[in-house]
Design a protein around this motif. Structure first.
Motif, PDB file in Angstrom:
ATOM      1  N   THR A  73      23.054 -11.022  35.365  1.00 44.61           N
ATOM      2  CA  THR A  73      23.708  -9.740  35.637  1.00 44.61           C
ATOM      3  C   THR A  73      24.856  -9.511  34.664  1.00 44.61           C
ATOM      4  O   THR A  73      25.038  -8.406  34.146  1.00 44.61           O
ATOM      5  CB  THR A  73      24.236  -9.712  37.085  1.00 44.61           C
ATOM      6  OG1 THR A  73      23.156  -9.894  37.996  1.00 44.61           O
ATOM      7  CG2 THR A  73      24.924  -8.387  37.376  1.00 44.61           C
ATOM      8  N   SER A  96      22.044  -2.955  36.639  1.00 46.01           N
ATOM      9  CA  SER A  96      22.723  -3.338  35.400  1.00 46.01           C
ATOM     10  C   SER A  96      21.742  -3.456  34.248  1.00 46.01           C
ATOM     11  O   SER A  96      22.048  -3.072  33.110  1.00 46.01           O
ATOM     12  CB  SER A  96      23.472  -4.661  35.600  1.00 46.01           C
ATOM     13  OG  SER A  96      24.443  -4.552  36.616  1.00 46.01           O
ATOM     14  N   VAL A 151      25.309   4.013  35.920  1.00 46.09           N
ATOM     15  CA  VAL A 151      25.359   2.803  36.753  1.00 46.09           C
ATOM     16  C   VAL A 151      26.046   3.098  38.084  1.00 46.09           C
ATOM     17  O   VAL A 151      25.564   2.681  39.155  1.00 46.09           O
ATOM     18  CB  VAL A 151      26.091   1.672  36.002  1.00 46.09           C
ATOM     19  CG1 VAL A 151      26.371   0.502  36.935  1.00 46.09           C
ATOM     20  CG2 VAL A 151      25.260   1.203  34.820  1.00 46.09           C
ATOM     21  N   ALA A 189      25.150  -6.513  31.961  1.00 43.62           N
ATOM     22  CA  ALA A 189      26.343  -5.669  32.063  1.00 43.62           C
ATOM     23  C   ALA A 189      27.116  -5.683  30.753  1.00 43.62           C
ATOM     24  O   ALA A 189      27.659  -4.656  30.324  1.00 43.62           O
ATOM     25  CB  ALA A 189      27.225  -6.146  33.208  1.00 43.62           C
TER      26      ALA A 189
END
Length: 480
Positions: A265, A408, A442, A269
């Motif tokens: 993640t 993400s 997002v 990101a």
């Protein structure tokens, strides 16, 4: 910047298995308790601890903010936009190795310890696993860094700069910010950060006298980080009475498996939120990188403050509340949502207004193109606040790790696509627009997913409760 069944946390298990996504329906549980009920969730003692943490972070962060700004007019007028671009490109390059070293340990460790911070055995075990895990990953990242820097011509051209920047990664191994965060002792972290800024400020004025000295900017930052990290490590071990023990192989492998979702993640990101300078440096010019860096500098400072208050000071409180029950955790997030959003809107509006003055005062006429960049990215404090509240504090606390990762990952694809379309044609303006668009995507995705799962954070009834509750608590705190 997680794992639990919907109703309760197993505080000794940091597994990232998503137990809640298939059956969660929060709104059916009558999750809009009255103000009186919320007082037991954010008690005076909790709010005092939070207020002390935020106040200490704020006062010290003001110093952290002002000290680097003191050096900006001095440095940029000596080194110019191109060398400023090289400095920031090198930092963006090394940030990928920092990401690998952190792996995902920090957030998972805070979640595990904060839920049961009196459990000494748990704290010792997590501390040992994280330190050993980060040390092993530092060795791996150093080998990869050396190979890339030596064999890739575009990196070998400035290899001394990259080495000076990479030295700071040693501090990532030893600075247990996650432990301070879990124990809610963030004033000490802020103090250590301020010391770093003071040291860097002094060395900048001493060592940067001509354009070729620009390399000392990153070197001084790296060395300061290493020294302070070792001091912070020693202080934490003594203060929290940590006992280190070498973890068994099976135990360490389990830590890597459990935290892998958070690592991936973080990777995706970083692609959409942290790769803008790196991609701009690869596919555009150092001048564009310098202009983009100047335009985003003050926004980065504002984002850092938001991160300190929300992700460091507030996250342990949320994790502890979710450790008691899902209802308590959600009520804490709802209580803080509207005040935080309003504050972020004010910050963004202020940044938009002062853009021409700030760029002219701190960077000079050569950086005039950075004004439009700053005005575009002035929206980022709003998206950062909403991202933290909806994503980090709500989705991750409800163990929606997989959904968080998927959003993400899609955001990364959106970011890469927009950058591919916009960088070569629009340069720094294209990257700024891509960044803001991706962040908005997002945040909206987080909100839509939570609504789909029956988790409602934004309602007019919650606004009224939050206002009343905040007034009562602030009046009590100021009176005491």
């Amino acid at each position: 910047m997680f794992s639990k069944e919907v109703a309760a946390v197993n505080t000794t298990d940091t597994s990232l298995v998503d137990h809640s996504e298939s059956s969660l329906s929060v709104d059916t549980m009558n999750m809009a308790p009255p103000v009186a009920r919320k007082r037991g969730i954010l008690s005076n003692s909790i709010l005092k601890r939070f207020a002390v943490n935020v106040a200490s972070l704020f006062s010290l962060h003001v110093a952290n903010m002002l000290l680097p700004l003191l050096t900006v007019p001095y440095v940029v007028r000596i080194i110019g936009p191109e060398r400023l671009g090289l400095l920031n490109f090198s930092q963006a390059f090394v940030a990928y190795f920092t990401l690998l070293i952190n792996y995902g340990f920090d957030m998972a460790s805070v979640r595990a310890i904060a839920a049961d911070r009196t459990n000494k055995e748990l704290a010792n075990r997590v501390f040992s696993e994280v330190v050993v895990g980060k040390s092993l990953l530092w060795v791996v990242s150093t080998i990869i860094f050396g190979l890339i820097t030596y064999f890739a011509p575009e990196f070998r051209e400035h290899y001394w700069l990259h080495i000076c920047t990479y030295i700071g990664s040693i501090g990532i191994v030893f600075f247990p910010v996650w432990l301070y965060q879990a124990m809610e002792k963030l004033g000490r972290v802020a103090l250590f950060n301020m010391i770093i800024k003071v040291l860097v400020t002094l060395t900048v004025f001493v060592f940067i006298r001509k354009p070729e000295d620009y390399i000392y900017q990153n070197l001084s930052l790296s060395l300061s980080q290493v020294v302070i990290s070792i001091i912070a490590f020693s202080w934490a071990v003594n203060r929290f009475q940590i006992t280190f023990s070498w973890p068994a192989k099976a135990q360490l492998l389990k830590r890597f498996r459990d935290d892998s979702t958070l690592f991936f993640t973080s990777v995706v990101a970083t692609i959409y939120a942290g790769s803008n300078i790196f991609l701009l440096g690869i596919f555009s010019t150092a001048y564009n990188v310098g202009i983009f860096s100047a335009g985003t500098r003050i926004v980065g400072i504002a984002q850092a403050f938001v991160s300190l208050a929300l992700n460091q000071a507030f996250f342990p409180i949320v994790a502890n509340a979710f450790g008691q029950s899902q209802e308590k955790g959600l009520n804490v997030v709802r209580t803080i949502f509207f005040p935080v959003t309003l504050l972020m809107i004010l910050i963004s509006a202020g940044l938009w207004l002062i853009a021409p003055i700030f760029i002219s005062l701190f960077y000079g006429a050569r950086f005039e193109d950075a004004v439009i960049v700053l005005r575009i990215v002035s929206l980022l404090p709003i998206t950062l606040g909403l991202n933290s509240l909806l994503g980090v504090h709500t989705m991750l606390s409800l163990r929606m790790d997989k959904a968080f990762f998927r959003v993400s990952a899609i955001g990364s694809v959106v970011s890469l696509t927009l950058n591919a379309l916009l960088i070569q044609r629009f340069g720094h303006i294209g990257v700024a627009s891509s960044w803001v668009t991706t962040e908005v995507f997002v945040v909206v995705s987080f909100y839509v997913y939570l609504r789909y799962k029956g988790v409602h954070i934004i309602k007019l009834a919650y606004l009224r409760d939050a206002v009343t509750f905040s007034k009562n608590q602030l009046a009590t705190l100021f009176k005491q």
